[in-house]
Design a protein around this motif. Structure first.
Motif, PDB file in Angstrom:
ATOM      1  N   LYS A 125      60.879  12.071  20.965  1.00  0.00           N
ATOM      2  CA  LYS A 125      61.415  13.131  20.121  1.00  0.00           C
ATOM      3  C   LYS A 125      62.221  14.092  20.985  1.00  0.00           C
ATOM      4  O   LYS A 125      61.933  14.288  22.158  1.00  0.00           O
ATOM      5  CB  LYS A 125      60.282  13.872  19.417  1.00  0.00           C
ATOM      6  N   TYR A 126      63.242  14.707  20.360  1.00  0.00           N
ATOM      7  CA  TYR A 126      64.104  15.610  21.141  1.00  0.00           C
ATOM      8  C   TYR A 126      63.292  16.785  21.679  1.00  0.00           C
ATOM      9  O   TYR A 126      63.450  17.176  22.838  1.00  0.00           O
ATOM     10  CB  TYR A 126      65.262  16.114  20.279  1.00  0.00           C
ATOM     11  N   LYS A 127      62.434  17.344  20.829  1.00  0.00           N
ATOM     12  CA  LYS A 127      61.543  18.416  21.266  1.00  0.00           C
ATOM     13  C   LYS A 127      60.103  18.006  20.980  1.00  0.00           C
ATOM     14  O   LYS A 127      59.617  18.185  19.860  1.00  0.00           O
ATOM     15  CB  LYS A 127      61.873  19.737  20.559  1.00  0.00           C
ATOM     16  N   PRO A 128      59.417  17.429  21.966  1.00  0.00           N
ATOM     17  CA  PRO A 128      58.021  17.030  21.750  1.00  0.00           C
ATOM     18  C   PRO A 128      57.163  18.236  21.374  1.00  0.00           C
ATOM     19  O   PRO A 128      57.461  19.380  21.746  1.00  0.00           O
ATOM     20  CB  PRO A 128      57.595  16.467  23.114  1.00  0.00           C
ATOM     21  N   LYS A 129      56.118  17.970  20.637  1.00  0.00           N
ATOM     22  CA  LYS A 129      55.230  19.036  20.186  1.00  0.00           C
ATOM     23  C   LYS A 129      54.515  19.671  21.366  1.00  0.00           C
ATOM     24  O   LYS A 129      54.016  18.990  22.258  1.00  0.00           O
ATOM     25  CB  LYS A 129      54.197  18.482  19.199  1.00  0.00           C
ATOM     26  N   ILE A 130      54.451  20.985  21.354  1.00  0.00           N
ATOM     27  CA  ILE A 130      53.740  21.721  22.391  1.00  0.00           C
ATOM     28  C   ILE A 130      52.256  21.788  22.043  1.00  0.00           C
ATOM     29  O   ILE A 130      51.893  22.143  20.927  1.00  0.00           O
ATOM     30  CB  ILE A 130      54.316  23.145  22.538  1.00  0.00           C
ATOM     31  N   LYS A 131      51.427  21.424  23.004  1.00  0.00           N
ATOM     32  CA  LYS A 131      49.974  21.502  22.825  1.00  0.00           C
ATOM     33  C   LYS A 131      49.428  22.618  23.699  1.00  0.00           C
ATOM     34  O   LYS A 131      49.629  22.618  24.902  1.00  0.00           O
ATOM     35  CB  LYS A 131      49.314  20.167  23.185  1.00  0.00           C
ATOM     36  N   ILE A 132      48.748  23.554  23.042  1.00  0.00           N
ATOM     37  CA  ILE A 132      48.161  24.689  23.764  1.00  0.00           C
ATOM     38  C   ILE A 132      46.659  24.501  23.815  1.00  0.00           C
ATOM     39  O   ILE A 132      46.018  24.244  22.799  1.00  0.00           O
ATOM     40  CB  ILE A 132      48.510  26.023  23.074  1.00  0.00           C
ATOM     41  N   ASN A 133      46.084  24.633  24.999  1.00  0.00           N
ATOM     42  CA  ASN A 133      44.638  24.511  25.121  1.00  0.00           C
ATOM     43  C   ASN A 133      43.976  25.701  24.447  1.00  0.00           C
ATOM     44  O   ASN A 133      44.281  26.859  24.756  1.00  0.00           O
ATOM     45  CB  ASN A 133      44.240  24.448  26.597  1.00  0.00           C
TER      46      ASN A 133
ATOM     47  N   GLN B  29      60.437  33.376  18.994  1.00  0.00           N
ATOM     48  CA  GLN B  29      59.285  33.937  18.294  1.00  0.00           C
ATOM     49  C   GLN B  29      58.755  32.972  17.238  1.00  0.00           C
ATOM     50  O   GLN B  29      57.585  33.036  16.857  1.00  0.00           O
ATOM     51  CB  GLN B  29      59.654  35.275  17.650  1.00  0.00           C
ATOM     52  N   ALA B  30      59.598  32.060  16.792  1.00  0.00           N
ATOM     53  CA  ALA B  30      59.202  31.111  15.746  1.00  0.00           C
ATOM     54  C   ALA B  30      58.703  29.804  16.356  1.00  0.00           C
ATOM     55  O   ALA B  30      58.958  29.515  17.527  1.00  0.00           O
ATOM     56  CB  ALA B  30      60.383  30.831  14.822  1.00  0.00           C
ATOM     57  N   GLY B  31      57.978  29.022  15.559  1.00  0.00           N
ATOM     58  CA  GLY B  31      57.547  27.692  15.973  1.00  0.00           C
ATOM     59  C   GLY B  31      56.513  27.702  17.066  1.00  0.00           C
ATOM     60  O   GLY B  31      55.796  28.689  17.286  1.00  0.00           O
ATOM     61  N   SER B  32      56.456  26.578  17.797  1.00  0.00           N
ATOM     62  CA  SER B  32      55.441  26.431  18.844  1.00  0.00           C
ATOM     63  C   SER B  32      55.699  27.371  20.015  1.00  0.00           C
ATOM     64  O   SER B  32      54.760  27.796  20.694  1.00  0.00           O
ATOM     65  CB  SER B  32      55.396  24.980  19.333  1.00  0.00           C
ATOM     66  N   GLU B  33      56.964  27.705  20.273  1.00  0.00           N
ATOM     67  CA  GLU B  33      57.257  28.681  21.322  1.00  0.00           C
ATOM     68  C   GLU B  33      56.647  30.028  20.969  1.00  0.00           C
ATOM     69  O   GLU B  33      56.173  30.763  21.840  1.00  0.00           O
ATOM     70  CB  GLU B  33      58.768  28.812  21.539  1.00  0.00           C
ATOM     71  N   GLY B  34      56.662  30.355  19.666  1.00  0.00           N
ATOM     72  CA  GLY B  34      56.065  31.607  19.217  1.00  0.00           C
ATOM     73  C   GLY B  34      54.561  31.649  19.478  1.00  0.00           C
ATOM     74  O   GLY B  34      54.007  32.708  19.810  1.00  0.00           O
ATOM     75  N   LEU B  35      53.884  30.509  19.328  1.00  0.00           N
ATOM     76  CA  LEU B  35      52.447  30.447  19.618  1.00  0.00           C
ATOM     77  C   LEU B  35      52.186  30.687  21.096  1.00  0.00           C
ATOM     78  O   LEU B  35      51.211  31.353  21.471  1.00  0.00           O
ATOM     79  CB  LEU B  35      51.888  29.074  19.199  1.00  0.00           C
TER      80      LEU B  35
END
Length: 509
Positions: free
Chosen positions: A175-183, A213-219
């Motif tokens: 995927k162009y932007k893989p999903k970010i996983k936060i512990n 601020q939006a999406g997984s970067e926001g988390l």
């Protein structure tokens, strides 16, 4: 590279194959631009750190006094440095970026110098190494020093960049932007360890966070800000600026970066900068630092760092009398062009070393505005990044881990214990692409070669077209099976339990 063995005849056939791979890994790491060394000057320390040393320190061999964080050949020097008669051959090697540019303003000559030092303690490629480790080291940590030298008077200003210091990952999966996983677990002691080290090395920290601020970067931003809020360290200040929201993804409102610079004015003034006269007298010292990050600590980060450095350089040039009172760097077109290109070149090299391609948004740094050519190059570099991050970064990650000693090849590897290079792929890696190629080829044949019965031809086209689509969809769904994965150190994700065990072990030790 000199082999310490006279022959490889004692190796098995598999060991010989593995040995060639290991040699290729080392050569690949060494072919990455840009490595630097000096026979007289300690490149691994800033001017301010060097000025605060004793005469005994200065008399030490370069490899002994070098900052181990930025010494890329520290592992391969270990055996040589144990023999004093070989010390003159042991020069510390820096990886990063250096440019020394002779410049002229108002008929006054000076040197503008930029040095970026990549840290070896959590090094890796864009997607395989993210966030923080249990020792408090972060991915893509770079110390950048800007030096101004005029009539043997030297001024220096240091900034740092580094990945968001929490446990998170973003594994490539086509995927162009893989999903970010936060512990989800909370490890404030590891976070605190990172900033304790930063305060110890650099003083007060102004943390500039540029993620969305939006999406997984926001988390990630929320987790980061929460850690800082809960921290007991009073020498930290957090400044959040949503770069893409404020300036637009295409950078059409790049002038809105002035909003951020206005917020940072007092910090720039309070931090001061290092200044030393030609007789060695220190006139001022830098007491704090900007620690800037975006998601990769590359493109957005470099734009903001260059703006901060320009404000500081403006003050230094004015104080030294190179600039007249009220005169701006932007008014000096020749030097302004040189300055912008130095920082844009720095961005390109930092990006190649971490992400595999030149930086994005360098037209903002070089020309102060978004251009059509810049947008076109960003698209091209993004495409190349996608392919490299998915299909070649595993090998590149292994090359760095081997060169830096994160993985040691043992004598009996491949005989007594299995070689990690011999790991086998899942059946999907071989079967699905073969199905896709055959189905696509058959679909094209059915389209190009006419059949007397049109309905039969359409049925075949529909069948093989559907098979092509389904196999392509399967490749996308099982994307992580098809990317180039590291085999030596970063071969598997760290689970929550592994993080917990690692943190517990670190605390105990």
């Amino acid at each position: 590279m000199l082999s310490y063995k006279r022959t490889t005849l004692h190796l098995t056939e598999k060991q010989t194959t593995d040995n060639k791979t290991y040699v290729n890994l080392v050569e690949h790491c060494l072919k990455t631009e840009s490595y630097y060394f000096s026979t007289t000057y300690d490149l691994t320390h800033s001017l301010q750190r060097l000025s605060n040393t004793s005469s005994d320190f200065v008399s030490m061999p370069l490899h002994e006094r070098a900052d181990s964080r930025f010494t890329w050949n520290g592992h391969i020097l270990k055996e040589l440095t144990q023999q004093p008669e070989l010390h003159r051959f042991c020069l510390p090697v820096l990886h990063g970026f250096i440019c020394i540019t002779p410049s002229l303003i108002n008929n006054k000559s000076f040197d503008h110098i930029l040095i970026s030092r990549r840290c070896v303690l959590r090094v890796g490629t864009r997607f395989w190494v993210r966030g923080i480790d249990t020792e408090g080291q972060v991915a893509n940590f770079v110390e950048t020093e800007q030096i101004l030298e005029y009539e043997k008077v030297r001024c220096s200003y240091v900034q740092t960049r580094g990945s968001i210091p929490i446990f998170w990952s973003q594994r490539p999966n086509l995927k162009y932007k893989p999903k970010i996983k936060i512990n989800a677990a909370n490890y404030p002691e590891v976070f605190q360890r990172h900033f304790d080290n930063q305060v110890y090395n650099y003083g007060e920290q102004v943390i500039v966070n540029l993620v969305n601020q939006a999406g997984s970067e926001g988390l990630l931003e929320k987790s980061f800000s929460q850690f800082i809020t809960n921290s007991q360290n009073k020498k930290m200040r957090y400044e959040y600026f949503d770069f893409h929201h404020e300036c637009g993804n295409t950078g059409l409102r790049w002038d809105r970066l002035s909003i951020l610079m206005e917020r940072l004015e007092d910090d720039i003034r309070r931090q001061n900068y290092f200044m030393m006269q030609k007789d060695g007298t220190v006139l001022s010292q830098q007491v704090g630092i900007f620690r800037t990050n975006c998601i990769d600590c590359l493109d957005r980060t470099n734009v903001v760092q260059s703006l901060i450095a320009k404000v500081v350089l403006q003050n230094q040039l004015t104080k030294l009398g190179i600039l007249d009172q009220g005169q701006q760097i932007k008014d000096c077109k020749t030097f302004n062009y040189t300055y912008n290109n130095d920082w844009a070149d720095n961005a390109d090299v930092m990006s190649k070393q971490y992400a595999g391609t030149g930086a994005l948004k360098t037209d903002i740094t070089r020309q102060g505005k978004r251009t059509k050519y810049g947008l076109l190059m960003d698209g091209w570099n993004s495409l190349i990044r996608y392919f490299k991050n998915n299909f070649s970064d595993g090998f590149r990650q292994d090359s760095m881990d081997l060169f830096l000693g994160n993985y040691i090849v043992e004598e009996n590897e491949g005989v007594v214990r299995p070689s990690p290079l011999q790991s086998e792929r899942d059946w999907k890696f071989y079967a699905i692409p073969v199905i896709f190629v055959i189905a696509t080829a058959m679909c094209l044949i059915c389209i190009l070669i006419p059949d007397e019965n049109i309905s039969t031809q359409l049925m075949y086209i529909l069948f093989w077209g559907t098979a092509s689509f389904l196999s392509l969809a399967a490749i996308y769904i099982f994307g992580s099976e098809f990317v180039d994965t590291p085999k030596l150190v970063h071969s598997k994700d760290l689970s929550t339990s592994n993080f917990y065990d690692a943190v517990k072990t670190t605390k105990t030790s």
